[in-house]
Design an enzyme around this catalytic site. Structure first.
Site, PDB file in Angstrom:
ATOM      1  CG  ASP A  18      -2.071   0.923   1.130  1.00 14.00           C
ATOM      2  OD1 ASP A  18      -2.281   1.513   0.054  1.00 14.00           O
ATOM      3  OD2 ASP A  18      -2.799   1.092   2.144  1.00 14.00           O
ATOM      4  CG  HIS A  35       0.172   2.054  -9.500  1.00 15.87           C
ATOM      5  ND1 HIS A  35      -0.095   1.721  -8.191  1.00 15.87           N
ATOM      6  CD2 HIS A  35      -0.924   2.745  -9.942  1.00 15.87           C
ATOM      7  CE1 HIS A  35      -1.297   2.184  -7.849  1.00 15.87           C
ATOM      8  NE2 HIS A  35      -1.813   2.815  -8.901  1.00 15.87           N
ATOM      9  CG  LEU A 129       9.326 -17.482  -3.212  1.00 15.55           C
ATOM     10  CD1 LEU A 129       9.196 -17.339  -1.694  1.00 15.55           C
ATOM     11  CD2 LEU A 129       9.758 -16.143  -3.813  1.00 15.55           C
TER      12      LEU A 129
HETATM   13  C1  FPP Z   1      -1.664   0.315  -3.342  1.00 15.17           C
HETATM   14  O1  FPP Z   1      -1.315   1.616  -3.601  1.00 15.17           O
HETATM   15  C2  FPP Z   1      -1.233  -0.667  -4.309  1.00 15.17           C
HETATM   16  C3  FPP Z   1      -2.011  -1.233  -5.274  1.00 15.17           C
HETATM   17  C4  FPP Z   1      -3.350  -0.780  -5.630  1.00 15.17           C
HETATM   18  C5  FPP Z   1      -1.577  -2.409  -6.004  1.00 15.17           C
HETATM   19  C6  FPP Z   1      -0.142  -2.821  -5.965  1.00 15.17           C
HETATM   20  C7  FPP Z   1       0.421  -2.697  -7.298  1.00 15.17           C
HETATM   21  C8  FPP Z   1       1.739  -2.700  -7.605  1.00 15.17           C
HETATM   22  C9  FPP Z   1       2.786  -2.897  -6.583  1.00 15.17           C
HETATM   23  C10 FPP Z   1       2.179  -2.418  -8.994  1.00 15.17           C
HETATM   24  C11 FPP Z   1       2.322  -3.516  -9.939  1.00 15.17           C
HETATM   25  C12 FPP Z   1       2.145  -4.891  -9.468  1.00 15.17           C
HETATM   26  C13 FPP Z   1       2.918  -5.955  -9.816  1.00 15.17           C
HETATM   27  C14 FPP Z   1       2.589  -7.291  -9.297  1.00 15.17           C
HETATM   28  C15 FPP Z   1       4.096  -5.839 -10.690  1.00 15.17           C
HETATM   29  P1  FPP Z   1      -2.462   2.720  -3.623  1.00 15.17           P
HETATM   30  O2  FPP Z   1      -2.618   3.136  -5.044  1.00 15.17           O
HETATM   31  O3  FPP Z   1      -3.694   2.222  -2.962  1.00 15.17           O
HETATM   32  O4  FPP Z   1      -1.763   3.840  -2.763  1.00 15.17           O
HETATM   33  P2  FPP Z   1      -2.461   5.004  -1.928  1.00 15.17           P
HETATM   34  O5  FPP Z   1      -3.241   4.340  -0.830  1.00 15.17           O
HETATM   35  O6  FPP Z   1      -1.284   5.769  -1.425  1.00 15.17           O
HETATM   36  O7  FPP Z   1      -3.316   5.779  -2.887  1.00 15.17           O
END
Ligand code: FPP
Length: 236
Positions: A18, A35, A129
């Site tokens: 997150d 992202h 893994l």
């Molecule tokens: C939360 O950040 C994260 C996500 C919605 C998804 C996680 C995605 C990635 C790590 C990118 C690509 C994934 C892979 C598997 C390569 P948020 O957007 O909710 O952050 P915020 O709460 O600060 O708005």
């Protein structure tokens, strides 16, 4: 008593990644930049998990609720996940990583579904893994789907138990997470592994996911090693 002695290295670590959006906002960048950096943190974390001898790593990459984000963000996330899979699969396969997908993969369309299935088949024999990617995953949906599967299998109500029910969940064959990490300072489970995390140790860190390093992962494992896990029991 043996059950009460914690294993020093968690066998299974699950992570709610997150804070990508906040990481980008703090730099005046579009969310997609967060992202993208988040995808780099995924790579670092997979390497760190292998290095530390963790056997299962589950990453919450896309929740059932994430479909409600604006379409351009959904397509950015889908693109990044596809790109990650394509660019990392050879390397992961060489390193002995088995890929498992949990969640409603079909919602990403037939092409991605086929690609995900091919990646799972290709890496099925690996055992160093197991990387479990939660894609369009929701804990409640997983439990409801499991109940439906049990009914469809014709299991008698009284024959369904806490021991055999997990066999109907998406995580069939995967041990429950020992440690659940959430980054970015939020302290919620957000419909992640609801059944599976019943006894997981929780670790909340203020680090935003794009800033999460191998060192943060090691620190989380050190913290875990100090915890006394009782699973509801009481030490003698
Ligand atoms: C939360 O950040 C994260 C996500 C919605 C998804 C996680 C995605 C990635 C790590 C990118 C690509 C994934 C892979 C598997 C390569 P948020 O957007 O909710 O952050 P915020 O709460 O600060 O708005």
């Amino acid at each position: 008593m043996a059950d009460l002695i914690p294993l020093l290295v968690p066998r299974h670590v699950a992570i709610i990644m997150d804070g990508n959006g906040r990481w980008a906002a703090a730099r005046g960048l579009p969310r997609v930049a967060g992202h993208r950096e988040g995808a780099k943190a995924v790579r670092r974390t997979v390497e760190a998990a292998i290095e530390q001898g963790v056997r299962y790593l589950t990453l919450f990459a896309f929740s059932s609720e994430n479909w409600q984000r604006p379409p351009d963000e959904v397509s950015d996330l889908t693109f990044l996940m596809k790109h990650y899979l394509r660019s990392e699969l050879d390397e992961m396969h060489q390193q002995g990583v088995q890929l498992r997908i949990i969640g409603e993969r079909e919602r990403f369309g037939p092409n991605m579904t086929t690609e995900l299935e091919a990646a799972e088949r290709r890496t099925a024999g690996n055992s160093r893994l197991t990387l479990v990617m939660a894609l369009s995953y929701g804990g409640r949906a997983d439990i409801v789907a499991a109940a439906r599967k049990a009914i469809a299998a014709g299991i008698a109500p009284e024959a369904l138990t806490e021991e055999n029910f997990p066999g109907f969940l998406a995580t069939d064959g995967i041990p429950d997470p020992d440690l659940l990490i959430r980054t970015s300072g939020e302290r919620r489970i957000s419909n992640f592994l609801l059944w599976q995390a019943a006894y997981s140790e929780m670790l909340f860190t203020p680090v935003l996911w794009p800033d999460f390093t191998a060192r943060d992962f090691a620190a989380a494992l050190e913290d875990y090693a100090t915890r006394e896990r009782r699973f509801g029991a009481r030490p003698v």
